[in-house]
Design a protein around this motif. Structure first.
Motif, PDB file in Angstrom:
ATOM      1  N   GLN A 282       0.742  -1.197  -0.231  1.00 47.82           N
ATOM      2  CA  GLN A 282      -0.027  -0.101  -0.070  1.00 47.82           C
ATOM      3  C   GLN A 282       0.795   1.157  -0.091  1.00 47.82           C
ATOM      4  O   GLN A 282       1.969   1.330   0.479  1.00 47.82           O
ATOM      5  CB  GLN A 282      -1.089   0.020   1.264  1.00 47.82           C
ATOM      6  CG  GLN A 282      -2.070  -1.400   1.410  1.00 47.82           C
ATOM      7  CD  GLN A 282      -2.978  -0.916   0.346  1.00 47.82           C
ATOM      8  OE1 GLN A 282      -3.663   0.100   0.171  1.00 47.82           O
ATOM      9  NE2 GLN A 282      -3.290  -1.964  -0.408  1.00 47.82           N
ATOM     10  N   GLY A 283       0.357   2.380  -0.717  1.00 49.84           N
ATOM     11  CA  GLY A 283       0.977   3.466  -0.550  1.00 49.84           C
ATOM     12  C   GLY A 283       0.490   4.426   0.648  1.00 49.84           C
ATOM     13  O   GLY A 283      -0.816   4.216   1.042  1.00 49.84           O
ATOM     14  N   ASP A 313       6.309   7.564  -3.368  1.00 47.17           N
ATOM     15  CA  ASP A 313       6.721   6.409  -4.132  1.00 47.17           C
ATOM     16  C   ASP A 313       6.907   5.114  -3.137  1.00 47.17           C
ATOM     17  O   ASP A 313       7.592   4.204  -3.682  1.00 47.17           O
ATOM     18  CB  ASP A 313       8.232   6.602  -4.971  1.00 47.17           C
ATOM     19  CG  ASP A 313       9.158   7.286  -4.252  1.00 47.17           C
ATOM     20  OD1 ASP A 313       9.058   7.330  -2.996  1.00 47.17           O
ATOM     21  OD2 ASP A 313      10.161   7.333  -4.942  1.00 47.17           O
ATOM     22  N   GLU A 314       6.782   5.093  -2.154  1.00 48.78           N
ATOM     23  CA  GLU A 314       6.798   3.975  -1.129  1.00 48.78           C
ATOM     24  C   GLU A 314       5.619   3.337  -1.058  1.00 48.78           C
ATOM     25  O   GLU A 314       4.659   3.854  -0.703  1.00 48.78           O
ATOM     26  CB  GLU A 314       7.571   4.666   0.044  1.00 48.78           C
ATOM     27  CG  GLU A 314       7.791   3.284   1.148  1.00 48.78           C
ATOM     28  CD  GLU A 314       8.356   3.890   2.440  1.00 48.78           C
ATOM     29  OE1 GLU A 314       9.271   3.681   2.955  1.00 48.78           O
ATOM     30  OE2 GLU A 314       7.693   4.942   2.854  1.00 48.78           O
ATOM     31  N   ALA A 315       5.760   2.063  -1.238  1.00 51.34           N
ATOM     32  CA  ALA A 315       4.653   1.248  -1.038  1.00 51.34           C
ATOM     33  C   ALA A 315       5.039  -0.177  -0.163  1.00 51.34           C
ATOM     34  O   ALA A 315       6.052  -0.866  -0.588  1.00 51.34           O
ATOM     35  CB  ALA A 315       3.978   0.457  -2.339  1.00 51.34           C
ATOM     36  N   LEU A 316       4.443  -0.288   1.044  1.00 51.80           N
ATOM     37  CA  LEU A 316       4.764  -1.257   2.083  1.00 51.80           C
ATOM     38  C   LEU A 316       3.608  -2.236   2.231  1.00 51.80           C
ATOM     39  O   LEU A 316       2.532  -1.883   2.263  1.00 51.80           O
ATOM     40  CB  LEU A 316       5.288  -0.722   3.256  1.00 51.80           C
ATOM     41  CG  LEU A 316       6.762   0.307   3.159  1.00 51.80           C
ATOM     42  CD1 LEU A 316       6.765   0.945   4.463  1.00 51.80           C
ATOM     43  CD2 LEU A 316       7.759  -0.371   2.713  1.00 51.80           C
ATOM     44  N   ALA A 323       7.608  -5.165  10.300  1.00 51.78           N
ATOM     45  CA  ALA A 323       9.152  -5.444  10.430  1.00 51.78           C
ATOM     46  C   ALA A 323       9.997  -4.214  10.799  1.00 51.78           C
ATOM     47  O   ALA A 323      10.796  -4.091  11.429  1.00 51.78           O
ATOM     48  CB  ALA A 323       9.821  -6.206   9.139  1.00 51.78           C
ATOM     49  N   LEU A 324       9.262  -3.246   9.959  1.00 48.30           N
ATOM     50  CA  LEU A 324       9.929  -1.758  10.144  1.00 48.30           C
ATOM     51  C   LEU A 324       9.885  -1.227  11.522  1.00 48.30           C
ATOM     52  O   LEU A 324      10.863  -0.618  12.291  1.00 48.30           O
ATOM     53  CB  LEU A 324       9.365  -0.783   9.113  1.00 48.30           C
ATOM     54  CG  LEU A 324       9.876   0.555   9.378  1.00 48.30           C
ATOM     55  CD1 LEU A 324      11.405   0.617   9.064  1.00 48.30           C
ATOM     56  CD2 LEU A 324       9.231   1.595   8.326  1.00 48.30           C
ATOM     57  N   VAL A 325       8.732  -1.375  11.980  1.00 48.07           N
ATOM     58  CA  VAL A 325       8.250  -0.845  13.586  1.00 48.07           C
ATOM     59  C   VAL A 325       9.127  -1.502  14.526  1.00 48.07           C
ATOM     60  O   VAL A 325       9.521  -1.150  15.595  1.00 48.07           O
ATOM     61  CB  VAL A 325       6.885  -0.996  13.790  1.00 48.07           C
ATOM     62  CG1 VAL A 325       6.505  -0.511  15.349  1.00 48.07           C
ATOM     63  CG2 VAL A 325       5.989  -0.066  12.746  1.00 48.07           C
ATOM     64  N   THR A 326       9.294  -3.062  14.109  1.00 53.33           N
ATOM     65  CA  THR A 326      10.054  -3.838  15.051  1.00 53.33           C
ATOM     66  C   THR A 326      11.565  -3.317  15.272  1.00 53.33           C
ATOM     67  O   THR A 326      12.261  -3.269  16.370  1.00 53.33           O
ATOM     68  CB  THR A 326      10.074  -5.151  14.556  1.00 53.33           C
ATOM     69  OG1 THR A 326       8.852  -5.849  15.064  1.00 53.33           O
ATOM     70  CG2 THR A 326      10.992  -6.152  15.539  1.00 53.33           C
ATOM     71  N   GLY A 372      -3.557  -1.010  -4.263  1.00 51.34           N
ATOM     72  CA  GLY A 372      -2.391  -0.471  -3.441  1.00 51.34           C
ATOM     73  C   GLY A 372      -2.831   0.981  -3.215  1.00 51.34           C
ATOM     74  O   GLY A 372      -1.778   1.711  -2.476  1.00 51.34           O
ATOM     75  N   GLY A 373      -3.657   1.708  -3.554  1.00 50.48           N
ATOM     76  CA  GLY A 373      -3.941   3.226  -3.551  1.00 50.48           C
ATOM     77  C   GLY A 373      -2.583   3.857  -3.715  1.00 50.48           C
ATOM     78  O   GLY A 373      -2.241   4.919  -2.796  1.00 50.48           O
ATOM     79  N   ARG A 374      -1.981   3.547  -4.754  1.00 50.89           N
ATOM     80  CA  ARG A 374      -0.657   4.181  -5.132  1.00 50.89           C
ATOM     81  C   ARG A 374      -0.647   5.341  -6.345  1.00 50.89           C
ATOM     82  O   ARG A 374      -1.814   5.321  -7.081  1.00 50.89           O
ATOM     83  CB  ARG A 374       0.287   3.017  -5.626  1.00 50.89           C
ATOM     84  CG  ARG A 374       0.600   2.004  -4.581  1.00 50.89           C
ATOM     85  CD  ARG A 374       1.595   0.882  -5.288  1.00 50.89           C
ATOM     86  NE  ARG A 374       2.773   1.309  -5.453  1.00 50.89           N
ATOM     87  CZ  ARG A 374       3.926   0.699  -5.948  1.00 50.89           C
ATOM     88  NH1 ARG A 374       3.732  -0.621  -6.139  1.00 50.89           N
ATOM     89  NH2 ARG A 374       5.034   1.248  -5.992  1.00 50.89           N
TER      90      ARG A 374
END
Length: 401
Positions: A282-283, A313-316, A323-326, A372-374
């Motif tokens: 998702q964006g 331009d980032e989609a996660l 994983a990023l928050v961790t 993805g709402g991109r």
């Protein structure tokens, strides 16, 4: 420059006011706080119904679920007689704190608090807003909106970012006219998933035209042309009406906000559950970046009759965000998929607009899962004059707030 911000006490409004103040600390900002919809499952008392003697001077309405996400409200809302009608009487409830109506040293005026603005737990709120209400004649009350930080109510009387704030009904022509009186720039965004969102938007445009407003900034949604999503269809109708208004307008189309994921809540739960497959990317847009763009187009020339898509331009994926928050926090967070049926079931089922909201949420989620709402990040990068904030930037900032 005199600026009207619709919804100054919400997340978007708070960010926008910060950005406007950053560009011009002396800007004359007025807020228009929307009246809430008539609550569901409310028990409203009429004068005298709680006393066998003299009649009560004020009605007290208690609404389940006010300050939490469960089924019971934690605090009472004190209302003046007639505050739920649609005429000239007050239509907005005032939440009071113990002792605030006595005549001693405690507060003598009603204080309305925004949910979470005095939170002292892990979800510390930086942009809390306290409204000290002074009722006027008619359906609008004038108040001083004061932006606060946690603990400021016991550290003295100094406040930051004072603005003039009106409380009014976006569907009431008289309230809209009062809100835009003497205003140069209107910044309008509609309440989320409201069945009369389009009428509110077109009504504000009519009021702005009648008042001679010079600039109208409308915060829409990325890919508003996807009219299978009810909220997008409403926003596209407002965009079309604005294009024919004769105003000097700017339309901003932001994608889903990073702030929709509450980092503090995720850490407290140790889990991130979103209504998408774990691998669906998702964006996301930082609301602070949107606010910077709003402040820019409000204060600079050259943005009239323009529509800007605002996307990073980032989609996660859910798994990548967890994983990023961790990694950033050093605390383990698991990723999960929240069934859409469970998401819809968590809505206020007794509300009069439940059918519309449930359909709007379901359709929006389905579109986001497919697309993805991109969007293209070019316009956002150009407007900011820098790279948009990354999700990691947002997480790190959240951990320090």
């Amino acid at each position: 420059m005199r600026i009207l911000v619709v919804g100054p006490t919400g997340r978007t409004g708070s960010h926008v006011i910060d950005a406007l103040r950053g560009r011009d600390p002396d800007a004359d900002i007025r807020g228009l706080c929307r009246y809430p919809q008539e609550p569901a499952r409310a028990i409203e008392t009429v004068p005298g119904n709680l006393d066998t003697g003299s009649a009560k001077a004020r009605a007290i309405e208690t609404v389940p679920g006010n300050l939490d996400t469960g089924t019971s409200r934690k605090r009472a809302i004190e209302t003046v007689p007639g505050n739920l009608d649609t005429g000239s009487a007050r239509a907005r409830a005032i939440e009071t704190v113990p002792g605030n109506l006595d005549t001693g040293s405690a507060k003598a005026r009603g204080i309305e608090t925004v949910p979470g603005n005095l939170d002292t737990g892990s979800g510390k709120k930086k942009r809390a807003v306290e409204l000290v209400v002074d009722p006027l004649e008619g359906s609008i009350a004038v108040s001083r909106a004061i932006e606060t930080v946690p603990g400021n109510l016991d550290t003295g009387t100094r406040r930051a970012h004072s603005i003039t704030c009106l409380t009014g009904d976006l569907e009431n022509p008289a309230d809209r006219a009062r809100a835009v009186e003497g205003i140069d720039v209107v910044i309008h965004y509609a309440p989320a998933f409201h069945p009369r969102e389009a009428a509110m938007g077109t009504g504000m445009i009519d009021a702005a035209v009648a008042a001679g407003v010079s600039r109208f900034i409308y915060v829409s949604a990325l890919h508003a042309q996807v009219t299978s999503v009810p909220g997008h269809a409403a926003k596209l109708a407002v965009e079309a009406y604005l294009a024919e208004s004769g105003l000097q307008w700017t339309v901003l189309r932001p994608q889903t906000y990073m702030q929709n994921i509450d980092v503090a809540a995720v850490l407290e739960a140790g889990a991130l559950d979103l209504p998408f497959a774990l691998t669906t990317r998702q964006g996301y847009l930082d609301m602070a970046d949107l606010a910077d763009v709003v402040a820019k187009v409000a204060s600079e020339d050259g943005h009239a009759l323009a529509t800007y898509d605002l996307a990073s331009d980032e989609a996660l994926s859910t798994a990548e965000i967890a994983a990023l928050v961790t990694t950033v926090s050093g605390r383990s967070v698991t990723a999960g998929e929240l069934p859409v049926a469970q998401l819809v079931a968590g809505l206020e089922a007794a509300g009069p607009a439940f059918a519309y909201v449930a359909d709007a949420v379901t359709r929006l989620n389905a579109w986001q899962a497919r697309s993805g709402g991109r969007g293209n990040p070019g316009a956002l990068r150009w407007l900011l004059g820098r790279e948009p904030a990354s999700f990691e930037d947002y997480v790190r900032r959240s951990l320090t707030e």
